[in-house]
Design a protein around this motif. Structure first.
Motif, PDB file in Angstrom:
ATOM      1  N   LYS A  47     -13.534  -4.909   1.137  1.00  0.00           N
ATOM      2  CA  LYS A  47     -14.493  -4.762  -0.459  1.00  0.00           C
ATOM      3  C   LYS A  47     -14.945  -3.821  -0.924  1.00  0.00           C
ATOM      4  CE  LYS A  47     -19.312  -7.204  -0.883  1.00  0.00           C
ATOM      5  NZ  LYS A  47     -20.254  -8.378  -1.083  1.00  0.00           N
ATOM      6  N   ILE A  48     -15.225  -2.164  -0.727  1.00  0.00           N
ATOM      7  CA  ILE A  48     -16.093  -1.208  -0.343  1.00  0.00           C
ATOM      8  C   ILE A  48     -15.083  -0.613  -1.360  1.00  0.00           C
ATOM      9  CG2 ILE A  48     -16.641   1.001   0.634  1.00  0.00           C
ATOM     10  CD1 ILE A  48     -17.985  -0.670   2.914  1.00  0.00           C
ATOM     11  N   TYR A  49     -13.341  -0.198  -0.761  1.00  0.00           N
ATOM     12  CA  TYR A  49     -12.691   0.525  -1.297  1.00  0.00           C
ATOM     13  C   TYR A  49     -12.181  -0.666  -2.502  1.00  0.00           C
ATOM     14  CZ  TYR A  49     -14.002   3.095   1.546  1.00  0.00           C
ATOM     15  OH  TYR A  49     -14.812   4.387   2.451  1.00  0.00           O
ATOM     16  N   LYS A  50     -12.114  -1.473  -3.009  1.00  0.00           N
ATOM     17  CA  LYS A  50     -11.560  -1.943  -3.693  1.00  0.00           C
ATOM     18  C   LYS A  50     -10.928  -1.641  -5.765  1.00  0.00           C
ATOM     19  CE  LYS A  50     -15.258  -4.632  -6.344  1.00  0.00           C
ATOM     20  NZ  LYS A  50     -16.281  -6.108  -6.736  1.00  0.00           N
ATOM     21  N   ASP A  51     -11.865  -0.552  -5.832  1.00  0.00           N
ATOM     22  CA  ASP A  51     -11.254  -0.747  -6.700  1.00  0.00           C
ATOM     23  C   ASP A  51     -10.432   1.213  -6.816  1.00  0.00           C
ATOM     24  OD1 ASP A  51     -12.446  -2.553  -8.250  1.00  0.00           O
ATOM     25  OD2 ASP A  51     -14.199  -1.000  -8.139  1.00  0.00           O
ATOM     26  N   ASP A  52      -9.839   0.809  -5.460  1.00  0.00           N
ATOM     27  CA  ASP A  52      -9.710   2.831  -4.889  1.00  0.00           C
ATOM     28  C   ASP A  52      -8.179   2.076  -3.813  1.00  0.00           C
ATOM     29  OD1 ASP A  52      -8.000   4.740  -4.662  1.00  0.00           O
ATOM     30  OD2 ASP A  52     -10.172   5.502  -5.711  1.00  0.00           O
ATOM     31  N   PRO A  53      -6.827   1.874  -4.411  1.00  0.00           N
ATOM     32  CA  PRO A  53      -5.670   1.391  -2.964  1.00  0.00           C
ATOM     33  C   PRO A  53      -5.875   2.729  -2.306  1.00  0.00           C
ATOM     34  CG  PRO A  53      -5.265   0.789  -5.163  1.00  0.00           C
ATOM     35  CD  PRO A  53      -6.316   1.438  -5.361  1.00  0.00           C
ATOM     36  N   ASP A  54      -5.848   4.277  -2.442  1.00  0.00           N
ATOM     37  CA  ASP A  54      -5.912   4.992  -2.567  1.00  0.00           C
ATOM     38  C   ASP A  54      -6.536   5.370  -0.993  1.00  0.00           C
ATOM     39  OD1 ASP A  54      -3.738   5.671  -2.793  1.00  0.00           O
ATOM     40  OD2 ASP A  54      -4.695   7.408  -4.171  1.00  0.00           O
ATOM     41  N   LYS A  55      -7.867   5.340  -1.424  1.00  0.00           N
ATOM     42  CA  LYS A  55      -9.593   4.952  -1.075  1.00  0.00           C
ATOM     43  C   LYS A  55      -8.974   4.300   0.469  1.00  0.00           C
ATOM     44  CE  LYS A  55     -12.500   7.143  -3.706  1.00  0.00           C
ATOM     45  NZ  LYS A  55     -13.667   7.187  -4.090  1.00  0.00           N
ATOM     46  N   LEU A  56      -8.531   3.156   0.218  1.00  0.00           N
ATOM     47  CA  LEU A  56      -8.650   1.583   1.002  1.00  0.00           C
ATOM     48  C   LEU A  56      -7.869   2.484   2.189  1.00  0.00           C
ATOM     49  CD1 LEU A  56      -9.010  -1.041   2.388  1.00  0.00           C
ATOM     50  CD2 LEU A  56      -6.789  -1.680   0.807  1.00  0.00           C
ATOM     51  N   HIS A  57      -6.382   2.620   1.909  1.00  0.00           N
ATOM     52  CA  HIS A  57      -5.047   3.407   2.642  1.00  0.00           C
ATOM     53  C   HIS A  57      -6.237   5.047   3.792  1.00  0.00           C
ATOM     54  CE1 HIS A  57      -1.678   5.514   4.269  1.00  0.00           C
ATOM     55  NE2 HIS A  57      -1.431   4.645   4.022  1.00  0.00           N
ATOM     56  N   GLU A  58      -6.956   5.272   3.138  1.00  0.00           N
ATOM     57  CA  GLU A  58      -7.115   6.055   3.916  1.00  0.00           C
ATOM     58  C   GLU A  58      -8.130   5.953   4.691  1.00  0.00           C
ATOM     59  OE1 GLU A  58     -10.316   9.510   3.391  1.00  0.00           O
ATOM     60  OE2 GLU A  58      -9.142   9.163   1.659  1.00  0.00           O
ATOM     61  N   ALA A  59      -9.184   5.151   4.715  1.00  0.00           N
ATOM     62  CA  ALA A  59     -10.076   4.053   5.428  1.00  0.00           C
ATOM     63  C   ALA A  59      -9.383   2.895   6.053  1.00  0.00           C
ATOM     64  CB  ALA A  59     -11.560   3.548   4.239  1.00  0.00           C
ATOM     65  N   VAL A  60      -7.864   2.235   6.290  1.00  0.00           N
ATOM     66  CA  VAL A  60      -8.046   1.655   7.164  1.00  0.00           C
ATOM     67  C   VAL A  60      -7.059   2.623   8.571  1.00  0.00           C
ATOM     68  CG1 VAL A  60      -5.557   0.274   8.145  1.00  0.00           C
ATOM     69  CG2 VAL A  60      -7.357  -0.137   5.855  1.00  0.00           C
ATOM     70  N   THR A  61      -6.763   4.065   7.653  1.00  0.00           N
ATOM     71  CA  THR A  61      -5.562   4.794   8.344  1.00  0.00           C
ATOM     72  C   THR A  61      -6.863   6.006   9.507  1.00  0.00           C
ATOM     73  OG1 THR A  61      -3.976   5.141   6.872  1.00  0.00           O
ATOM     74  CG2 THR A  61      -4.422   6.562   8.878  1.00  0.00           C
ATOM     75  N   ARG A  62      -7.885   5.831   9.320  1.00  0.00           N
ATOM     76  CA  ARG A  62      -9.326   6.504   9.748  1.00  0.00           C
ATOM     77  C   ARG A  62      -9.296   5.631  11.047  1.00  0.00           C
ATOM     78  NH1 ARG A  62     -11.847   7.986   5.854  1.00  0.00           N
ATOM     79  NH2 ARG A  62     -13.236   6.672   5.581  1.00  0.00           N
ATOM     80  N   ASN A  63      -9.922   4.311  10.679  1.00  0.00           N
ATOM     81  CA  ASN A  63     -10.330   3.095  11.716  1.00  0.00           C
ATOM     82  C   ASN A  63      -8.723   2.620  12.749  1.00  0.00           C
ATOM     83  OD1 ASN A  63     -13.138   2.894  11.473  1.00  0.00           O
ATOM     84  ND2 ASN A  63     -12.428   2.676   8.925  1.00  0.00           N
ATOM     85  N   LEU A  64      -7.680   2.796  12.716  1.00  0.00           N
ATOM     86  CA  LEU A  64      -6.875   2.758  13.307  1.00  0.00           C
ATOM     87  C   LEU A  64      -6.776   4.083  14.470  1.00  0.00           C
ATOM     88  CD1 LEU A  64      -4.063   1.694  11.330  1.00  0.00           C
ATOM     89  CD2 LEU A  64      -5.381   0.496  13.186  1.00  0.00           C
ATOM     90  N   GLU A  65      -7.393   4.911  14.467  1.00  0.00           N
ATOM     91  CA  GLU A  65      -7.614   6.575  15.344  1.00  0.00           C
ATOM     92  C   GLU A  65      -7.532   5.792  16.873  1.00  0.00           C
ATOM     93  OE1 GLU A  65     -10.665   8.513  13.313  1.00  0.00           O
ATOM     94  OE2 GLU A  65      -8.475   9.824  12.716  1.00  0.00           O
TER      95      GLU A  65
END
Length: 271
Positions: A47-65
């Motif tokens: 929902k936060i990054y719905k307009d930017d797939p790249d930012k969503l990918h970055e956030a998912v990667t960050r929260n998989l640490e």
């Protein structure tokens, strides 16, 4: 941050609360609770990054640490980091490394609080009440135990999430336009490295029992290495494993290599 600029709603937080009840279902030895952590907040990240797939990918990667803390005490961290993710998208004043650093710095202390309160204080008290009722022949024993214990369990999870999110919002608001975030990032990074150092020294064991010399001059390899620097071997093993992973070798292969070397060392008498 005012209410009308928020992306995250109470409904979103309640979704996180429900998903967080089972976030340990995917616990593993590589990143422990990381997969469950990301899965729990994934709908809100989308929902936060719905307009930017790249930012969503970055956030998912960050929260998989890597992440690991007491399961009942994880919710405040969920709330704080979601508020920071929201602030990062709305104002751009939060660095992704700061979000990771806050997670690392909070998971250790909250794990200690959760263990001491829930496992070593609340659980024995509730179990004692339940056992005393059951010993008297009452069927209410297990029900009373579950009721009392889960009032604290569910209450801590829910209000921890809500308060964590509110605190995170205030936190983001206060540091906007200042250099505080950089100092906090540096500080929490240092704390995180200290936690990793403590984990290396306490959780990695390399017992070198091979004896060098004879008679009164005999010393084990463990004593020799400890004389150079205590816990030197756990540090070297950890750095070696990290180096192999950085080269692209999977953690499964590194784990199998460690097992093979351990068996070989035990057979030849080094361990």
């Amino acid at each position: 941050m005012t209410a009308n600029t928020n992306i995250i709603t109470k409904k979103d937080l309640f979704t996180v609360f429900l998903r967080g009840i089972g976030y340990q279902f995917s616990w593993n030895y590589e990143r422990m609770q990381a997969l469950g952590y990301c899965w729990t907040i994934l709908p809100v990240l989308k929902k936060i990054y719905k307009d930017d797939p790249d930012k969503l990918h970055e956030a998912v990667t960050r929260n998989l640490e890597f992440f690991n803390t007491h399961p009942f005490m994880a919710m405040p961290i969920f709330g704080i980091t979601l508020a920071m993710e929201e602030g990062k998208e709305l104002r751009g004043n939060i660095d992704g490394n700061a979000i990771s650093a806050v997670k690392v710095s909070l998971m250790g202390p909250l794990a200690g609080i959760g263990d001491s309160f829930f496992w070593f204080t609340l659980f024995p008290i509730c179990a004692g009440i339940g056992v005393s009722l059951s010993a008297g022949g009452s069927l209410l024993g297990p029900l009373v135990f579950l009721l009392i214990y889960n009032i604290f369990n569910i209450g801590t999870r829910y209000y921890g999430l809500i308060l964590g999110y509110k605190f995170g919002n205030q936190f983001v608001e206060k540091i906007s336009g200042s250099g505080i975030m950089q100092r906090i990032t540096e500080g929490t990074t240092i704390v995180g490295l200290m936690v990793l150092g403590v984990m290396t020294a306490t959780m990695v064991s390399v017992p070198l029992d091979f004896v060098v010399g004879s008679g009164e001059q005999a010393m084990t390899l463990q004593a020799i290495f400890d004389g150079v620097m205590p816990n030197l071997m756990p540090l070297l093993v950890t750095l070696g494993a990290y180096g192999l992973i950085k080269k692209g070798i999977s953690t499964t292969k590194v784990l199998l290599l460690a097992i093979a070397l351990s068996i070989l060392g035990a057979v030849v008498g080094i361990f």
